[in-house]
Design a protein around this motif. Structure first.
Motif, PDB file in Angstrom:
ATOM      1  N   UNK A  10       0.821  -1.219   0.000  1.00 33.38           N
ATOM      2  CA  UNK A  10       0.000   0.000   0.000  1.00 33.38           C
ATOM      3  C   UNK A  10       0.852   1.264   0.000  1.00 33.38           C
ATOM      4  N   UNK A  11       2.111   1.151   0.435  1.00 32.68           N
ATOM      5  CA  UNK A  11       3.004   2.309   0.486  1.00 32.68           C
ATOM      6  C   UNK A  11       3.850   2.452  -0.772  1.00 32.68           C
ATOM      7  N   UNK A  12       3.726   1.501  -1.673  1.00 32.70           N
ATOM      8  CA  UNK A  12       4.529   1.506  -2.900  1.00 32.70           C
ATOM      9  C   UNK A  12       3.932   2.460  -3.932  1.00 32.70           C
ATOM     10  N   UNK A  13       4.762   2.877  -4.834  1.00 32.77           N
ATOM     11  CA  UNK A  13       4.326   3.700  -5.955  1.00 32.77           C
ATOM     12  C   UNK A  13       3.318   2.893  -6.790  1.00 32.77           C
ATOM     13  N   UNK A  14       2.287   3.539  -7.339  1.00 35.54           N
ATOM     14  CA  UNK A  14       1.291   2.829  -8.153  1.00 35.54           C
ATOM     15  C   UNK A  14       1.895   2.020  -9.304  1.00 35.54           C
ATOM     16  N   UNK A  32      -4.612  -3.640  -2.299  1.00 29.16           N
ATOM     17  CA  UNK A  32      -3.662  -2.577  -2.598  1.00 29.16           C
ATOM     18  C   UNK A  32      -2.931  -2.789  -3.919  1.00 29.16           C
ATOM     19  N   UNK A  33      -3.195  -3.910  -4.572  1.00 30.84           N
ATOM     20  CA  UNK A  33      -2.583  -4.166  -5.874  1.00 30.84           C
ATOM     21  C   UNK A  33      -3.290  -3.322  -6.924  1.00 30.84           C
ATOM     22  N   UNK A  34      -2.592  -3.087  -8.018  1.00 28.22           N
ATOM     23  CA  UNK A  34      -3.192  -2.344  -9.116  1.00 28.22           C
ATOM     24  C   UNK A  34      -4.433  -3.057  -9.653  1.00 28.22           C
ATOM     25  N   UNK A  35      -5.314  -2.308 -10.276  1.00 31.67           N
ATOM     26  CA  UNK A  35      -6.597  -2.849 -10.736  1.00 31.67           C
ATOM     27  C   UNK A  35      -6.433  -4.093 -11.610  1.00 31.67           C
ATOM     28  N   UNK A  36      -5.514  -4.015 -12.547  1.00 29.92           N
ATOM     29  CA  UNK A  36      -5.300  -5.151 -13.457  1.00 29.92           C
ATOM     30  C   UNK A  36      -4.885  -6.399 -12.674  1.00 29.92           C
ATOM     31  N   UNK A  37      -4.067  -6.229 -11.665  1.00 32.21           N
ATOM     32  CA  UNK A  37      -3.610  -7.371 -10.877  1.00 32.21           C
ATOM     33  C   UNK A  37      -4.710  -7.910  -9.955  1.00 32.21           C
ATOM     34  N   UNK A  38      -5.617  -7.033  -9.528  1.00 31.60           N
ATOM     35  CA  UNK A  38      -6.732  -7.482  -8.691  1.00 31.60           C
ATOM     36  C   UNK A  38      -7.702  -8.355  -9.481  1.00 31.60           C
ATOM     37  N   UNK A  39      -7.599  -8.284 -10.814  1.00 30.21           N
ATOM     38  CA  UNK A  39      -8.454  -9.091 -11.680  1.00 30.21           C
ATOM     39  C   UNK A  39      -7.701 -10.285 -12.275  1.00 30.21           C
ATOM     40  N   UNK A  40      -6.425 -10.398 -11.982  1.00 33.42           N
ATOM     41  CA  UNK A  40      -5.573 -11.469 -12.518  1.00 33.42           C
ATOM     42  C   UNK A  40      -5.851 -12.768 -11.743  1.00 33.42           C
ATOM     43  N   UNK A  41      -6.307 -13.824 -12.433  1.00 34.65           N
ATOM     44  CA  UNK A  41      -6.651 -15.078 -11.744  1.00 34.65           C
ATOM     45  C   UNK A  41      -5.518 -15.642 -10.872  1.00 34.65           C
TER      46      UNK A  41
END
Length: 133
Positions: free
Chosen positions: A81-85, A107-116
């Motif tokens: 959560x403290x890392x650069x986007x 806290x992961x980027x949107x694309x990664x939150x959708x990565x199976x």
């Protein structure tokens, strides 16, 4: 505890080597360090290896440094959560974070939150991560 860390940091301010030693021994003192110490990659790596949450006090481009963020999330998954986007969007970083703490999926980027693969790793670590999907 913080006041003790602050006192140690202030006492060590007289000598750069004392500062570095103080921060490695007691990572809580890192937050009080002058900016030049928080920009020292070697020192920052030592600190986040012991306490990933210290990533929140890293300044400049080191918050986007893949090596530093990877070490932080290996120790403390939620440190992502403290890392650069730009680093939050990195699949390997996200996998390391959620393997340590499944709830760090949020806290992961949107694309990664959708990565199976990332989702499954998060669920394996903590079934409650299902609420984030």
């Amino acid at each position: 505890p913080t006041s003790q860390a602050q006192a140690q940091a202030q006492a060590a301010a007289r000598e750069p080597l004392e500062w570095a030693d103080c921060m490695v021994r007691d990572t809580r003192s890192f937050r009080f360090a002058p900016g030049n110490f928080r920009k020292d990659k070697k020192l920052v790596l030592q600190v986040v290896k012991k306490d990933g949450n210290q990533l929140q006090f890293v300044t400049g481009e080191l918050a986007a440094d893949r090596d530093i963020v990877m070490e932080a999330v290996r120790r403390t998954g939620g440190a992502i959560r403290f890392a650069d986007p730009s680093v939050q969007a990195d699949k390997e970083i996200c996998l390391a974070a959620v393997s340590n703490d499944g709830m760090s999926l949020q806290f992961c980027g949107r694309e990664q939150r959708e990565e199976p693969e990332v989702i499954l790793a998060a669920l394996r670590q903590n079934g409650l991560a299902f609420s984030l999907v």
